[in-house]
Design a protein around this motif. Sequence first.
Motif, PDB file in Angstrom:
ATOM      1  N   GLY A  49      -3.528   0.868   2.730  1.00  0.00           N
ATOM      2  CA  GLY A  49      -2.429   0.217   3.549  1.00  0.00           C
ATOM      3  C   GLY A  49      -2.598   0.853   4.970  1.00  0.00           C
ATOM      4  O   GLY A  49      -2.225  -0.079   5.783  1.00  0.00           O
ATOM      5  N   HIS A  50      -2.995   2.262   5.226  1.00  0.00           N
ATOM      6  CA  HIS A  50      -2.913   2.697   6.429  1.00  0.00           C
ATOM      7  C   HIS A  50      -4.097   1.976   7.204  1.00  0.00           C
ATOM      8  O   HIS A  50      -4.017   1.606   8.233  1.00  0.00           O
ATOM      9  N   ALA A  51      -5.450   1.846   6.637  1.00  0.00           N
ATOM     10  CA  ALA A  51      -6.463   1.007   7.372  1.00  0.00           C
ATOM     11  C   ALA A  51      -6.360  -0.347   7.737  1.00  0.00           C
ATOM     12  O   ALA A  51      -6.651  -0.816   8.623  1.00  0.00           O
ATOM     13  N   HIS A  52      -5.599  -1.032   6.634  1.00  0.00           N
ATOM     14  CA  HIS A  52      -5.275  -2.361   6.973  1.00  0.00           C
ATOM     15  C   HIS A  52      -4.332  -2.538   8.356  1.00  0.00           C
ATOM     16  O   HIS A  52      -4.370  -3.222   9.056  1.00  0.00           O
ATOM     17  N   ALA A  53      -3.196  -1.599   8.149  1.00  0.00           N
ATOM     18  CA  ALA A  53      -2.193  -1.627   9.500  1.00  0.00           C
ATOM     19  C   ALA A  53      -3.010  -1.421  10.719  1.00  0.00           C
ATOM     20  O   ALA A  53      -2.585  -2.226  11.486  1.00  0.00           O
ATOM     21  N   ILE A  89       2.068  -6.234   9.143  1.00  0.00           N
ATOM     22  CA  ILE A  89       3.478  -5.767   8.520  1.00  0.00           C
ATOM     23  C   ILE A  89       3.138  -5.956   6.890  1.00  0.00           C
ATOM     24  O   ILE A  89       3.480  -4.982   6.405  1.00  0.00           O
ATOM     25  N   LEU A  90       3.114  -7.182   6.472  1.00  0.00           N
ATOM     26  CA  LEU A  90       3.242  -7.127   5.142  1.00  0.00           C
ATOM     27  C   LEU A  90       1.997  -6.795   4.375  1.00  0.00           C
ATOM     28  O   LEU A  90       2.593  -5.946   3.289  1.00  0.00           O
ATOM     29  N   MET A  91       0.846  -6.733   4.583  1.00  0.00           N
ATOM     30  CA  MET A  91      -0.011  -6.167   3.793  1.00  0.00           C
ATOM     31  C   MET A  91       0.186  -4.666   3.626  1.00  0.00           C
ATOM     32  O   MET A  91       0.188  -4.214   2.315  1.00  0.00           O
ATOM     33  N   PRO A  92       0.046  -3.814   4.655  1.00  0.00           N
ATOM     34  CA  PRO A  92       0.472  -2.300   4.558  1.00  0.00           C
ATOM     35  C   PRO A  92       1.694  -2.024   3.752  1.00  0.00           C
ATOM     36  O   PRO A  92       1.780  -1.118   2.745  1.00  0.00           O
ATOM     37  N   ALA A  93       2.741  -3.091   3.839  1.00  0.00           N
ATOM     38  CA  ALA A  93       4.045  -2.895   3.045  1.00  0.00           C
ATOM     39  C   ALA A  93       3.852  -3.081   1.713  1.00  0.00           C
ATOM     40  O   ALA A  93       4.144  -2.253   0.971  1.00  0.00           O
ATOM     41  N   GLY A  94       3.071  -4.106   1.407  1.00  0.00           N
ATOM     42  CA  GLY A  94       2.709  -4.246   0.093  1.00  0.00           C
ATOM     43  C   GLY A  94       1.912  -3.106  -0.902  1.00  0.00           C
ATOM     44  O   GLY A  94       2.033  -2.830  -1.757  1.00  0.00           O
ATOM     45  N   PHE A  96       1.855  -0.038   0.332  1.00  0.00           N
ATOM     46  CA  PHE A  96       2.797   1.373   0.185  1.00  0.00           C
ATOM     47  C   PHE A  96       3.822   1.093  -0.673  1.00  0.00           C
ATOM     48  O   PHE A  96       3.996   2.143  -1.679  1.00  0.00           O
ATOM     49  N   LEU A  97       4.491   0.066  -0.637  1.00  0.00           N
ATOM     50  CA  LEU A  97       5.696  -0.252  -1.536  1.00  0.00           C
ATOM     51  C   LEU A  97       5.306  -0.445  -3.056  1.00  0.00           C
ATOM     52  O   LEU A  97       6.347  -0.118  -3.823  1.00  0.00           O
ATOM     53  N   SER A  98       4.233  -0.832  -3.244  1.00  0.00           N
ATOM     54  CA  SER A  98       3.800  -1.379  -4.553  1.00  0.00           C
ATOM     55  C   SER A  98       3.709  -0.094  -5.164  1.00  0.00           C
ATOM     56  O   SER A  98       3.470  -0.257  -6.757  1.00  0.00           O
ATOM     57  N   VAL A  99       3.292   0.950  -4.884  1.00  0.00           N
ATOM     58  CA  VAL A  99       3.224   2.216  -5.500  1.00  0.00           C
ATOM     59  C   VAL A  99       3.847   3.517  -5.575  1.00  0.00           C
ATOM     60  O   VAL A  99       3.597   4.551  -5.805  1.00  0.00           O
ATOM     61  N   ILE A 100       5.278   3.083  -5.009  1.00  0.00           N
ATOM     62  CA  ILE A 100       6.198   4.277  -4.928  1.00  0.00           C
ATOM     63  C   ILE A 100       6.671   4.593  -6.158  1.00  0.00           C
ATOM     64  O   ILE A 100       6.458   3.963  -7.150  1.00  0.00           O
ATOM     65  N   GLY A 101       7.056   5.627  -6.061  1.00  0.00           N
ATOM     66  CA  GLY A 101       7.666   6.433  -7.388  1.00  0.00           C
ATOM     67  C   GLY A 101       6.779   7.446  -7.903  1.00  0.00           C
ATOM     68  O   GLY A 101       5.684   7.670  -7.342  1.00  0.00           O
ATOM     69  N   ASN A 108       3.946  -2.405  -8.358  1.00  0.00           N
ATOM     70  CA  ASN A 108       4.928  -3.128  -8.755  1.00  0.00           C
ATOM     71  C   ASN A 108       5.250  -4.341  -8.142  1.00  0.00           C
ATOM     72  O   ASN A 108       4.227  -4.738  -7.573  1.00  0.00           O
ATOM     73  N   ARG A 109       6.131  -4.813  -8.292  1.00  0.00           N
ATOM     74  CA  ARG A 109       6.295  -6.314  -7.733  1.00  0.00           C
ATOM     75  C   ARG A 109       6.227  -6.401  -6.096  1.00  0.00           C
ATOM     76  O   ARG A 109       6.100  -7.418  -5.754  1.00  0.00           O
ATOM     77  N   PHE A 110       6.335  -5.215  -5.703  1.00  0.00           N
ATOM     78  CA  PHE A 110       6.176  -5.245  -4.056  1.00  0.00           C
ATOM     79  C   PHE A 110       4.702  -5.641  -3.782  1.00  0.00           C
ATOM     80  O   PHE A 110       4.523  -5.786  -2.502  1.00  0.00           O
TER      81      PHE A 110
END
Length: 140
Positions: A49-53, A89-94, A96-101, A108-110
């Motif tokens: 996510g960091h690299a793609h951003a 915006i979308l790729m890094p968000a995907g 990061f958010l898809s592995v929260i928890g 996850n669905r993100f």
Amino acid sequence: MTIQPQSLITIGVLLLALVTVESGGLFLKKVAQGDVPTNDLQKSFFRAGHAHAAVLIVLSVAILSVIDNAGLTGFWEFVARDGVPIAAILMPAGFFLSVIGRDPQRPNRFVALLWAGVVSLTAGLLVAGVGLLSAGIAAL
């Protein structure tokens, strides 16, 4: 070569957004040091996510610096101008958010944000590339 005001504004916003990527680097440093508990899936997704951003923001600035010369209008101009910044915006968000928890075993669905970013990136690159090629050929 003249850069349109909307491109200048977007480039300015993107450069300021790089500051958030910089702070993401501090977060990754904490992950690498073990200060933030993460599993292997999270570590790899956070790095991606960091690299793609960072890469997509820099690529966006490069495209915006020349896209005004492509002569695109309407929908095609929007795709060429905004496809890669939206993907930034979308790729890094995907990622990061898809592995929260706590200790996720799979995304996850993100993760759908990641794939939406892939579509935006591909469309933006194709339309910008074809538009710039066409403008260059026409100018010969």
